[in-house]
Design a protein around this motif. Structure first.
Motif, mmCIF file in Angstrom:
data_model
loop_
_atom_site.group_PDB
_atom_site.id
_atom_site.type_symbol
_atom_site.label_atom_id
_atom_site.label_comp_id
_atom_site.label_asym_id
_atom_site.label_seq_id
_atom_site.Cartn_x
_atom_site.Cartn_y
_atom_site.Cartn_z
ATOM 1 N N LEU A 23 30.987 -7.968 39.000
ATOM 2 C CA LEU A 23 31.881 -7.681 40.159
ATOM 3 C C LEU A 23 31.955 -6.858 41.251
ATOM 4 C CD1 LEU A 23 31.929 -5.081 36.596
ATOM 5 C CD2 LEU A 23 33.460 -6.739 37.053
ATOM 6 N N GLU A 24 30.970 -7.341 41.597
ATOM 7 C CA GLU A 24 30.433 -6.356 43.356
ATOM 8 C C GLU A 24 30.852 -7.830 44.044
ATOM 9 O OE1 GLU A 24 26.261 -5.136 43.937
ATOM 10 O OE2 GLU A 24 27.583 -2.665 43.391
ATOM 11 N N VAL A 54 35.955 -7.198 30.718
ATOM 12 C CA VAL A 54 35.867 -8.010 30.108
ATOM 13 C C VAL A 54 35.615 -9.650 31.012
ATOM 14 C CG1 VAL A 54 36.579 -9.238 28.244
ATOM 15 C CG2 VAL A 54 36.375 -6.137 28.005
ATOM 16 N N TYR A 55 36.003 -10.153 32.107
ATOM 17 C CA TYR A 55 35.995 -11.023 32.592
ATOM 18 C C TYR A 55 34.382 -11.352 32.880
ATOM 19 C CZ TYR A 55 41.245 -11.393 32.548
ATOM 20 O OH TYR A 55 42.560 -11.343 32.250
ATOM 21 N N ALA A 56 34.302 -10.423 33.484
ATOM 22 C CA ALA A 56 32.104 -10.346 34.264
ATOM 23 C C ALA A 56 32.165 -10.858 32.514
ATOM 24 C CB ALA A 56 32.515 -8.870 34.659
ATOM 25 N N ALA A 70 33.542 -9.686 43.202
ATOM 26 C CA ALA A 70 34.351 -9.945 43.347
ATOM 27 C C ALA A 70 35.173 -8.978 44.377
ATOM 28 C CB ALA A 70 35.272 -9.586 41.556
ATOM 29 N N GLY A 71 34.501 -7.950 44.551
ATOM 30 C CA GLY A 71 34.937 -6.950 45.413
ATOM 31 C C GLY A 71 35.665 -5.455 44.284
ATOM 32 N N VAL A 72 34.981 -5.519 43.217
ATOM 33 C CA VAL A 72 34.953 -4.118 42.326
ATOM 34 C C VAL A 72 34.482 -3.187 42.705
ATOM 35 C CG1 VAL A 72 35.808 -4.029 39.852
ATOM 36 C CG2 VAL A 72 36.520 -6.281 40.591
ATOM 37 N N ASP A 73 35.029 -1.991 42.403
ATOM 38 C CA ASP A 73 34.248 -0.689 42.531
ATOM 39 C C ASP A 73 33.746 -0.622 41.754
ATOM 40 O OD1 ASP A 73 34.400 -0.313 45.392
ATOM 41 O OD2 ASP A 73 36.315 0.873 45.225
ATOM 42 N N VAL A 74 32.293 -0.695 41.312
ATOM 43 C CA VAL A 74 31.711 -0.796 40.027
ATOM 44 C C VAL A 74 31.603 0.971 39.059
ATOM 45 C CG1 VAL A 74 29.662 -2.275 38.320
ATOM 46 C CG2 VAL A 74 30.818 -3.356 40.205
ATOM 47 N N GLU A 75 31.611 1.208 38.250
ATOM 48 C CA GLU A 75 31.237 2.408 37.216
ATOM 49 C C GLU A 75 30.717 1.733 36.297
ATOM 50 O OE1 GLU A 75 34.718 4.372 36.190
ATOM 51 O OE2 GLU A 75 35.956 3.503 37.296
#
Length: 114
Positions: free
Chosen positions: A26-27, A4-6, A29-34
């Motif tokens: 998201l990437e 949601v932030y993205a 920010a270092g988030v593992d994206v689903e």
């Protein structure tokens, strides 16, 4: 929540809300994206005006306190309040002896932040 932030970041930057753009934010920010979650978010927000939704959420009024009854009702309820207060005090006294299970103040806050 980061999805949601993205979406909010993309909206604020006037970028198109696409799976690729959400994945990129998201990437970065270092988030593992689903991929399925990104796709579901894009589909869910397809017909949503994000600016309007944010404004409505920010402008939501707080609930007003409940209206009180007449003076007669208040006088009749006074006796019940004393009984309720006594019951509350008794319950608090019982709880006071169970401090063994509780953590000292401040401990466990680290779990909130990873």
């Amino acid at each position: 929540m980061e999805y949601v932030y993205a979406a909010l970041i993309l909206n604020e930057a006037d970028e198109e809300l696409t799976e690729d753009n959400i994945t990129g934010v998201l990437e970065a920010a270092g988030v593992d994206v689903e991929e399925s979650r990104a796709k579901a978010l894009v589909a869910a927000l397809e017909d949503v005006d994000i600016e309007e939704a944010v404004e409505e959420a920010a402008a939501a009024p707080a609930a007003a306190p409940a209206a009180s009854g007449s003076d007669d009702e208040a006088a009749a309820d006074d006796g019940d309040d004393d009984e309720e207060a006594d019951a509350d005090e008794a319950a608090e006294a019982e709880d006071a002896g169970d401090d063994d299970d509780e953590e000292p103040s401040g401990e466990g806050l680290g779990d909130l932040f990873g």
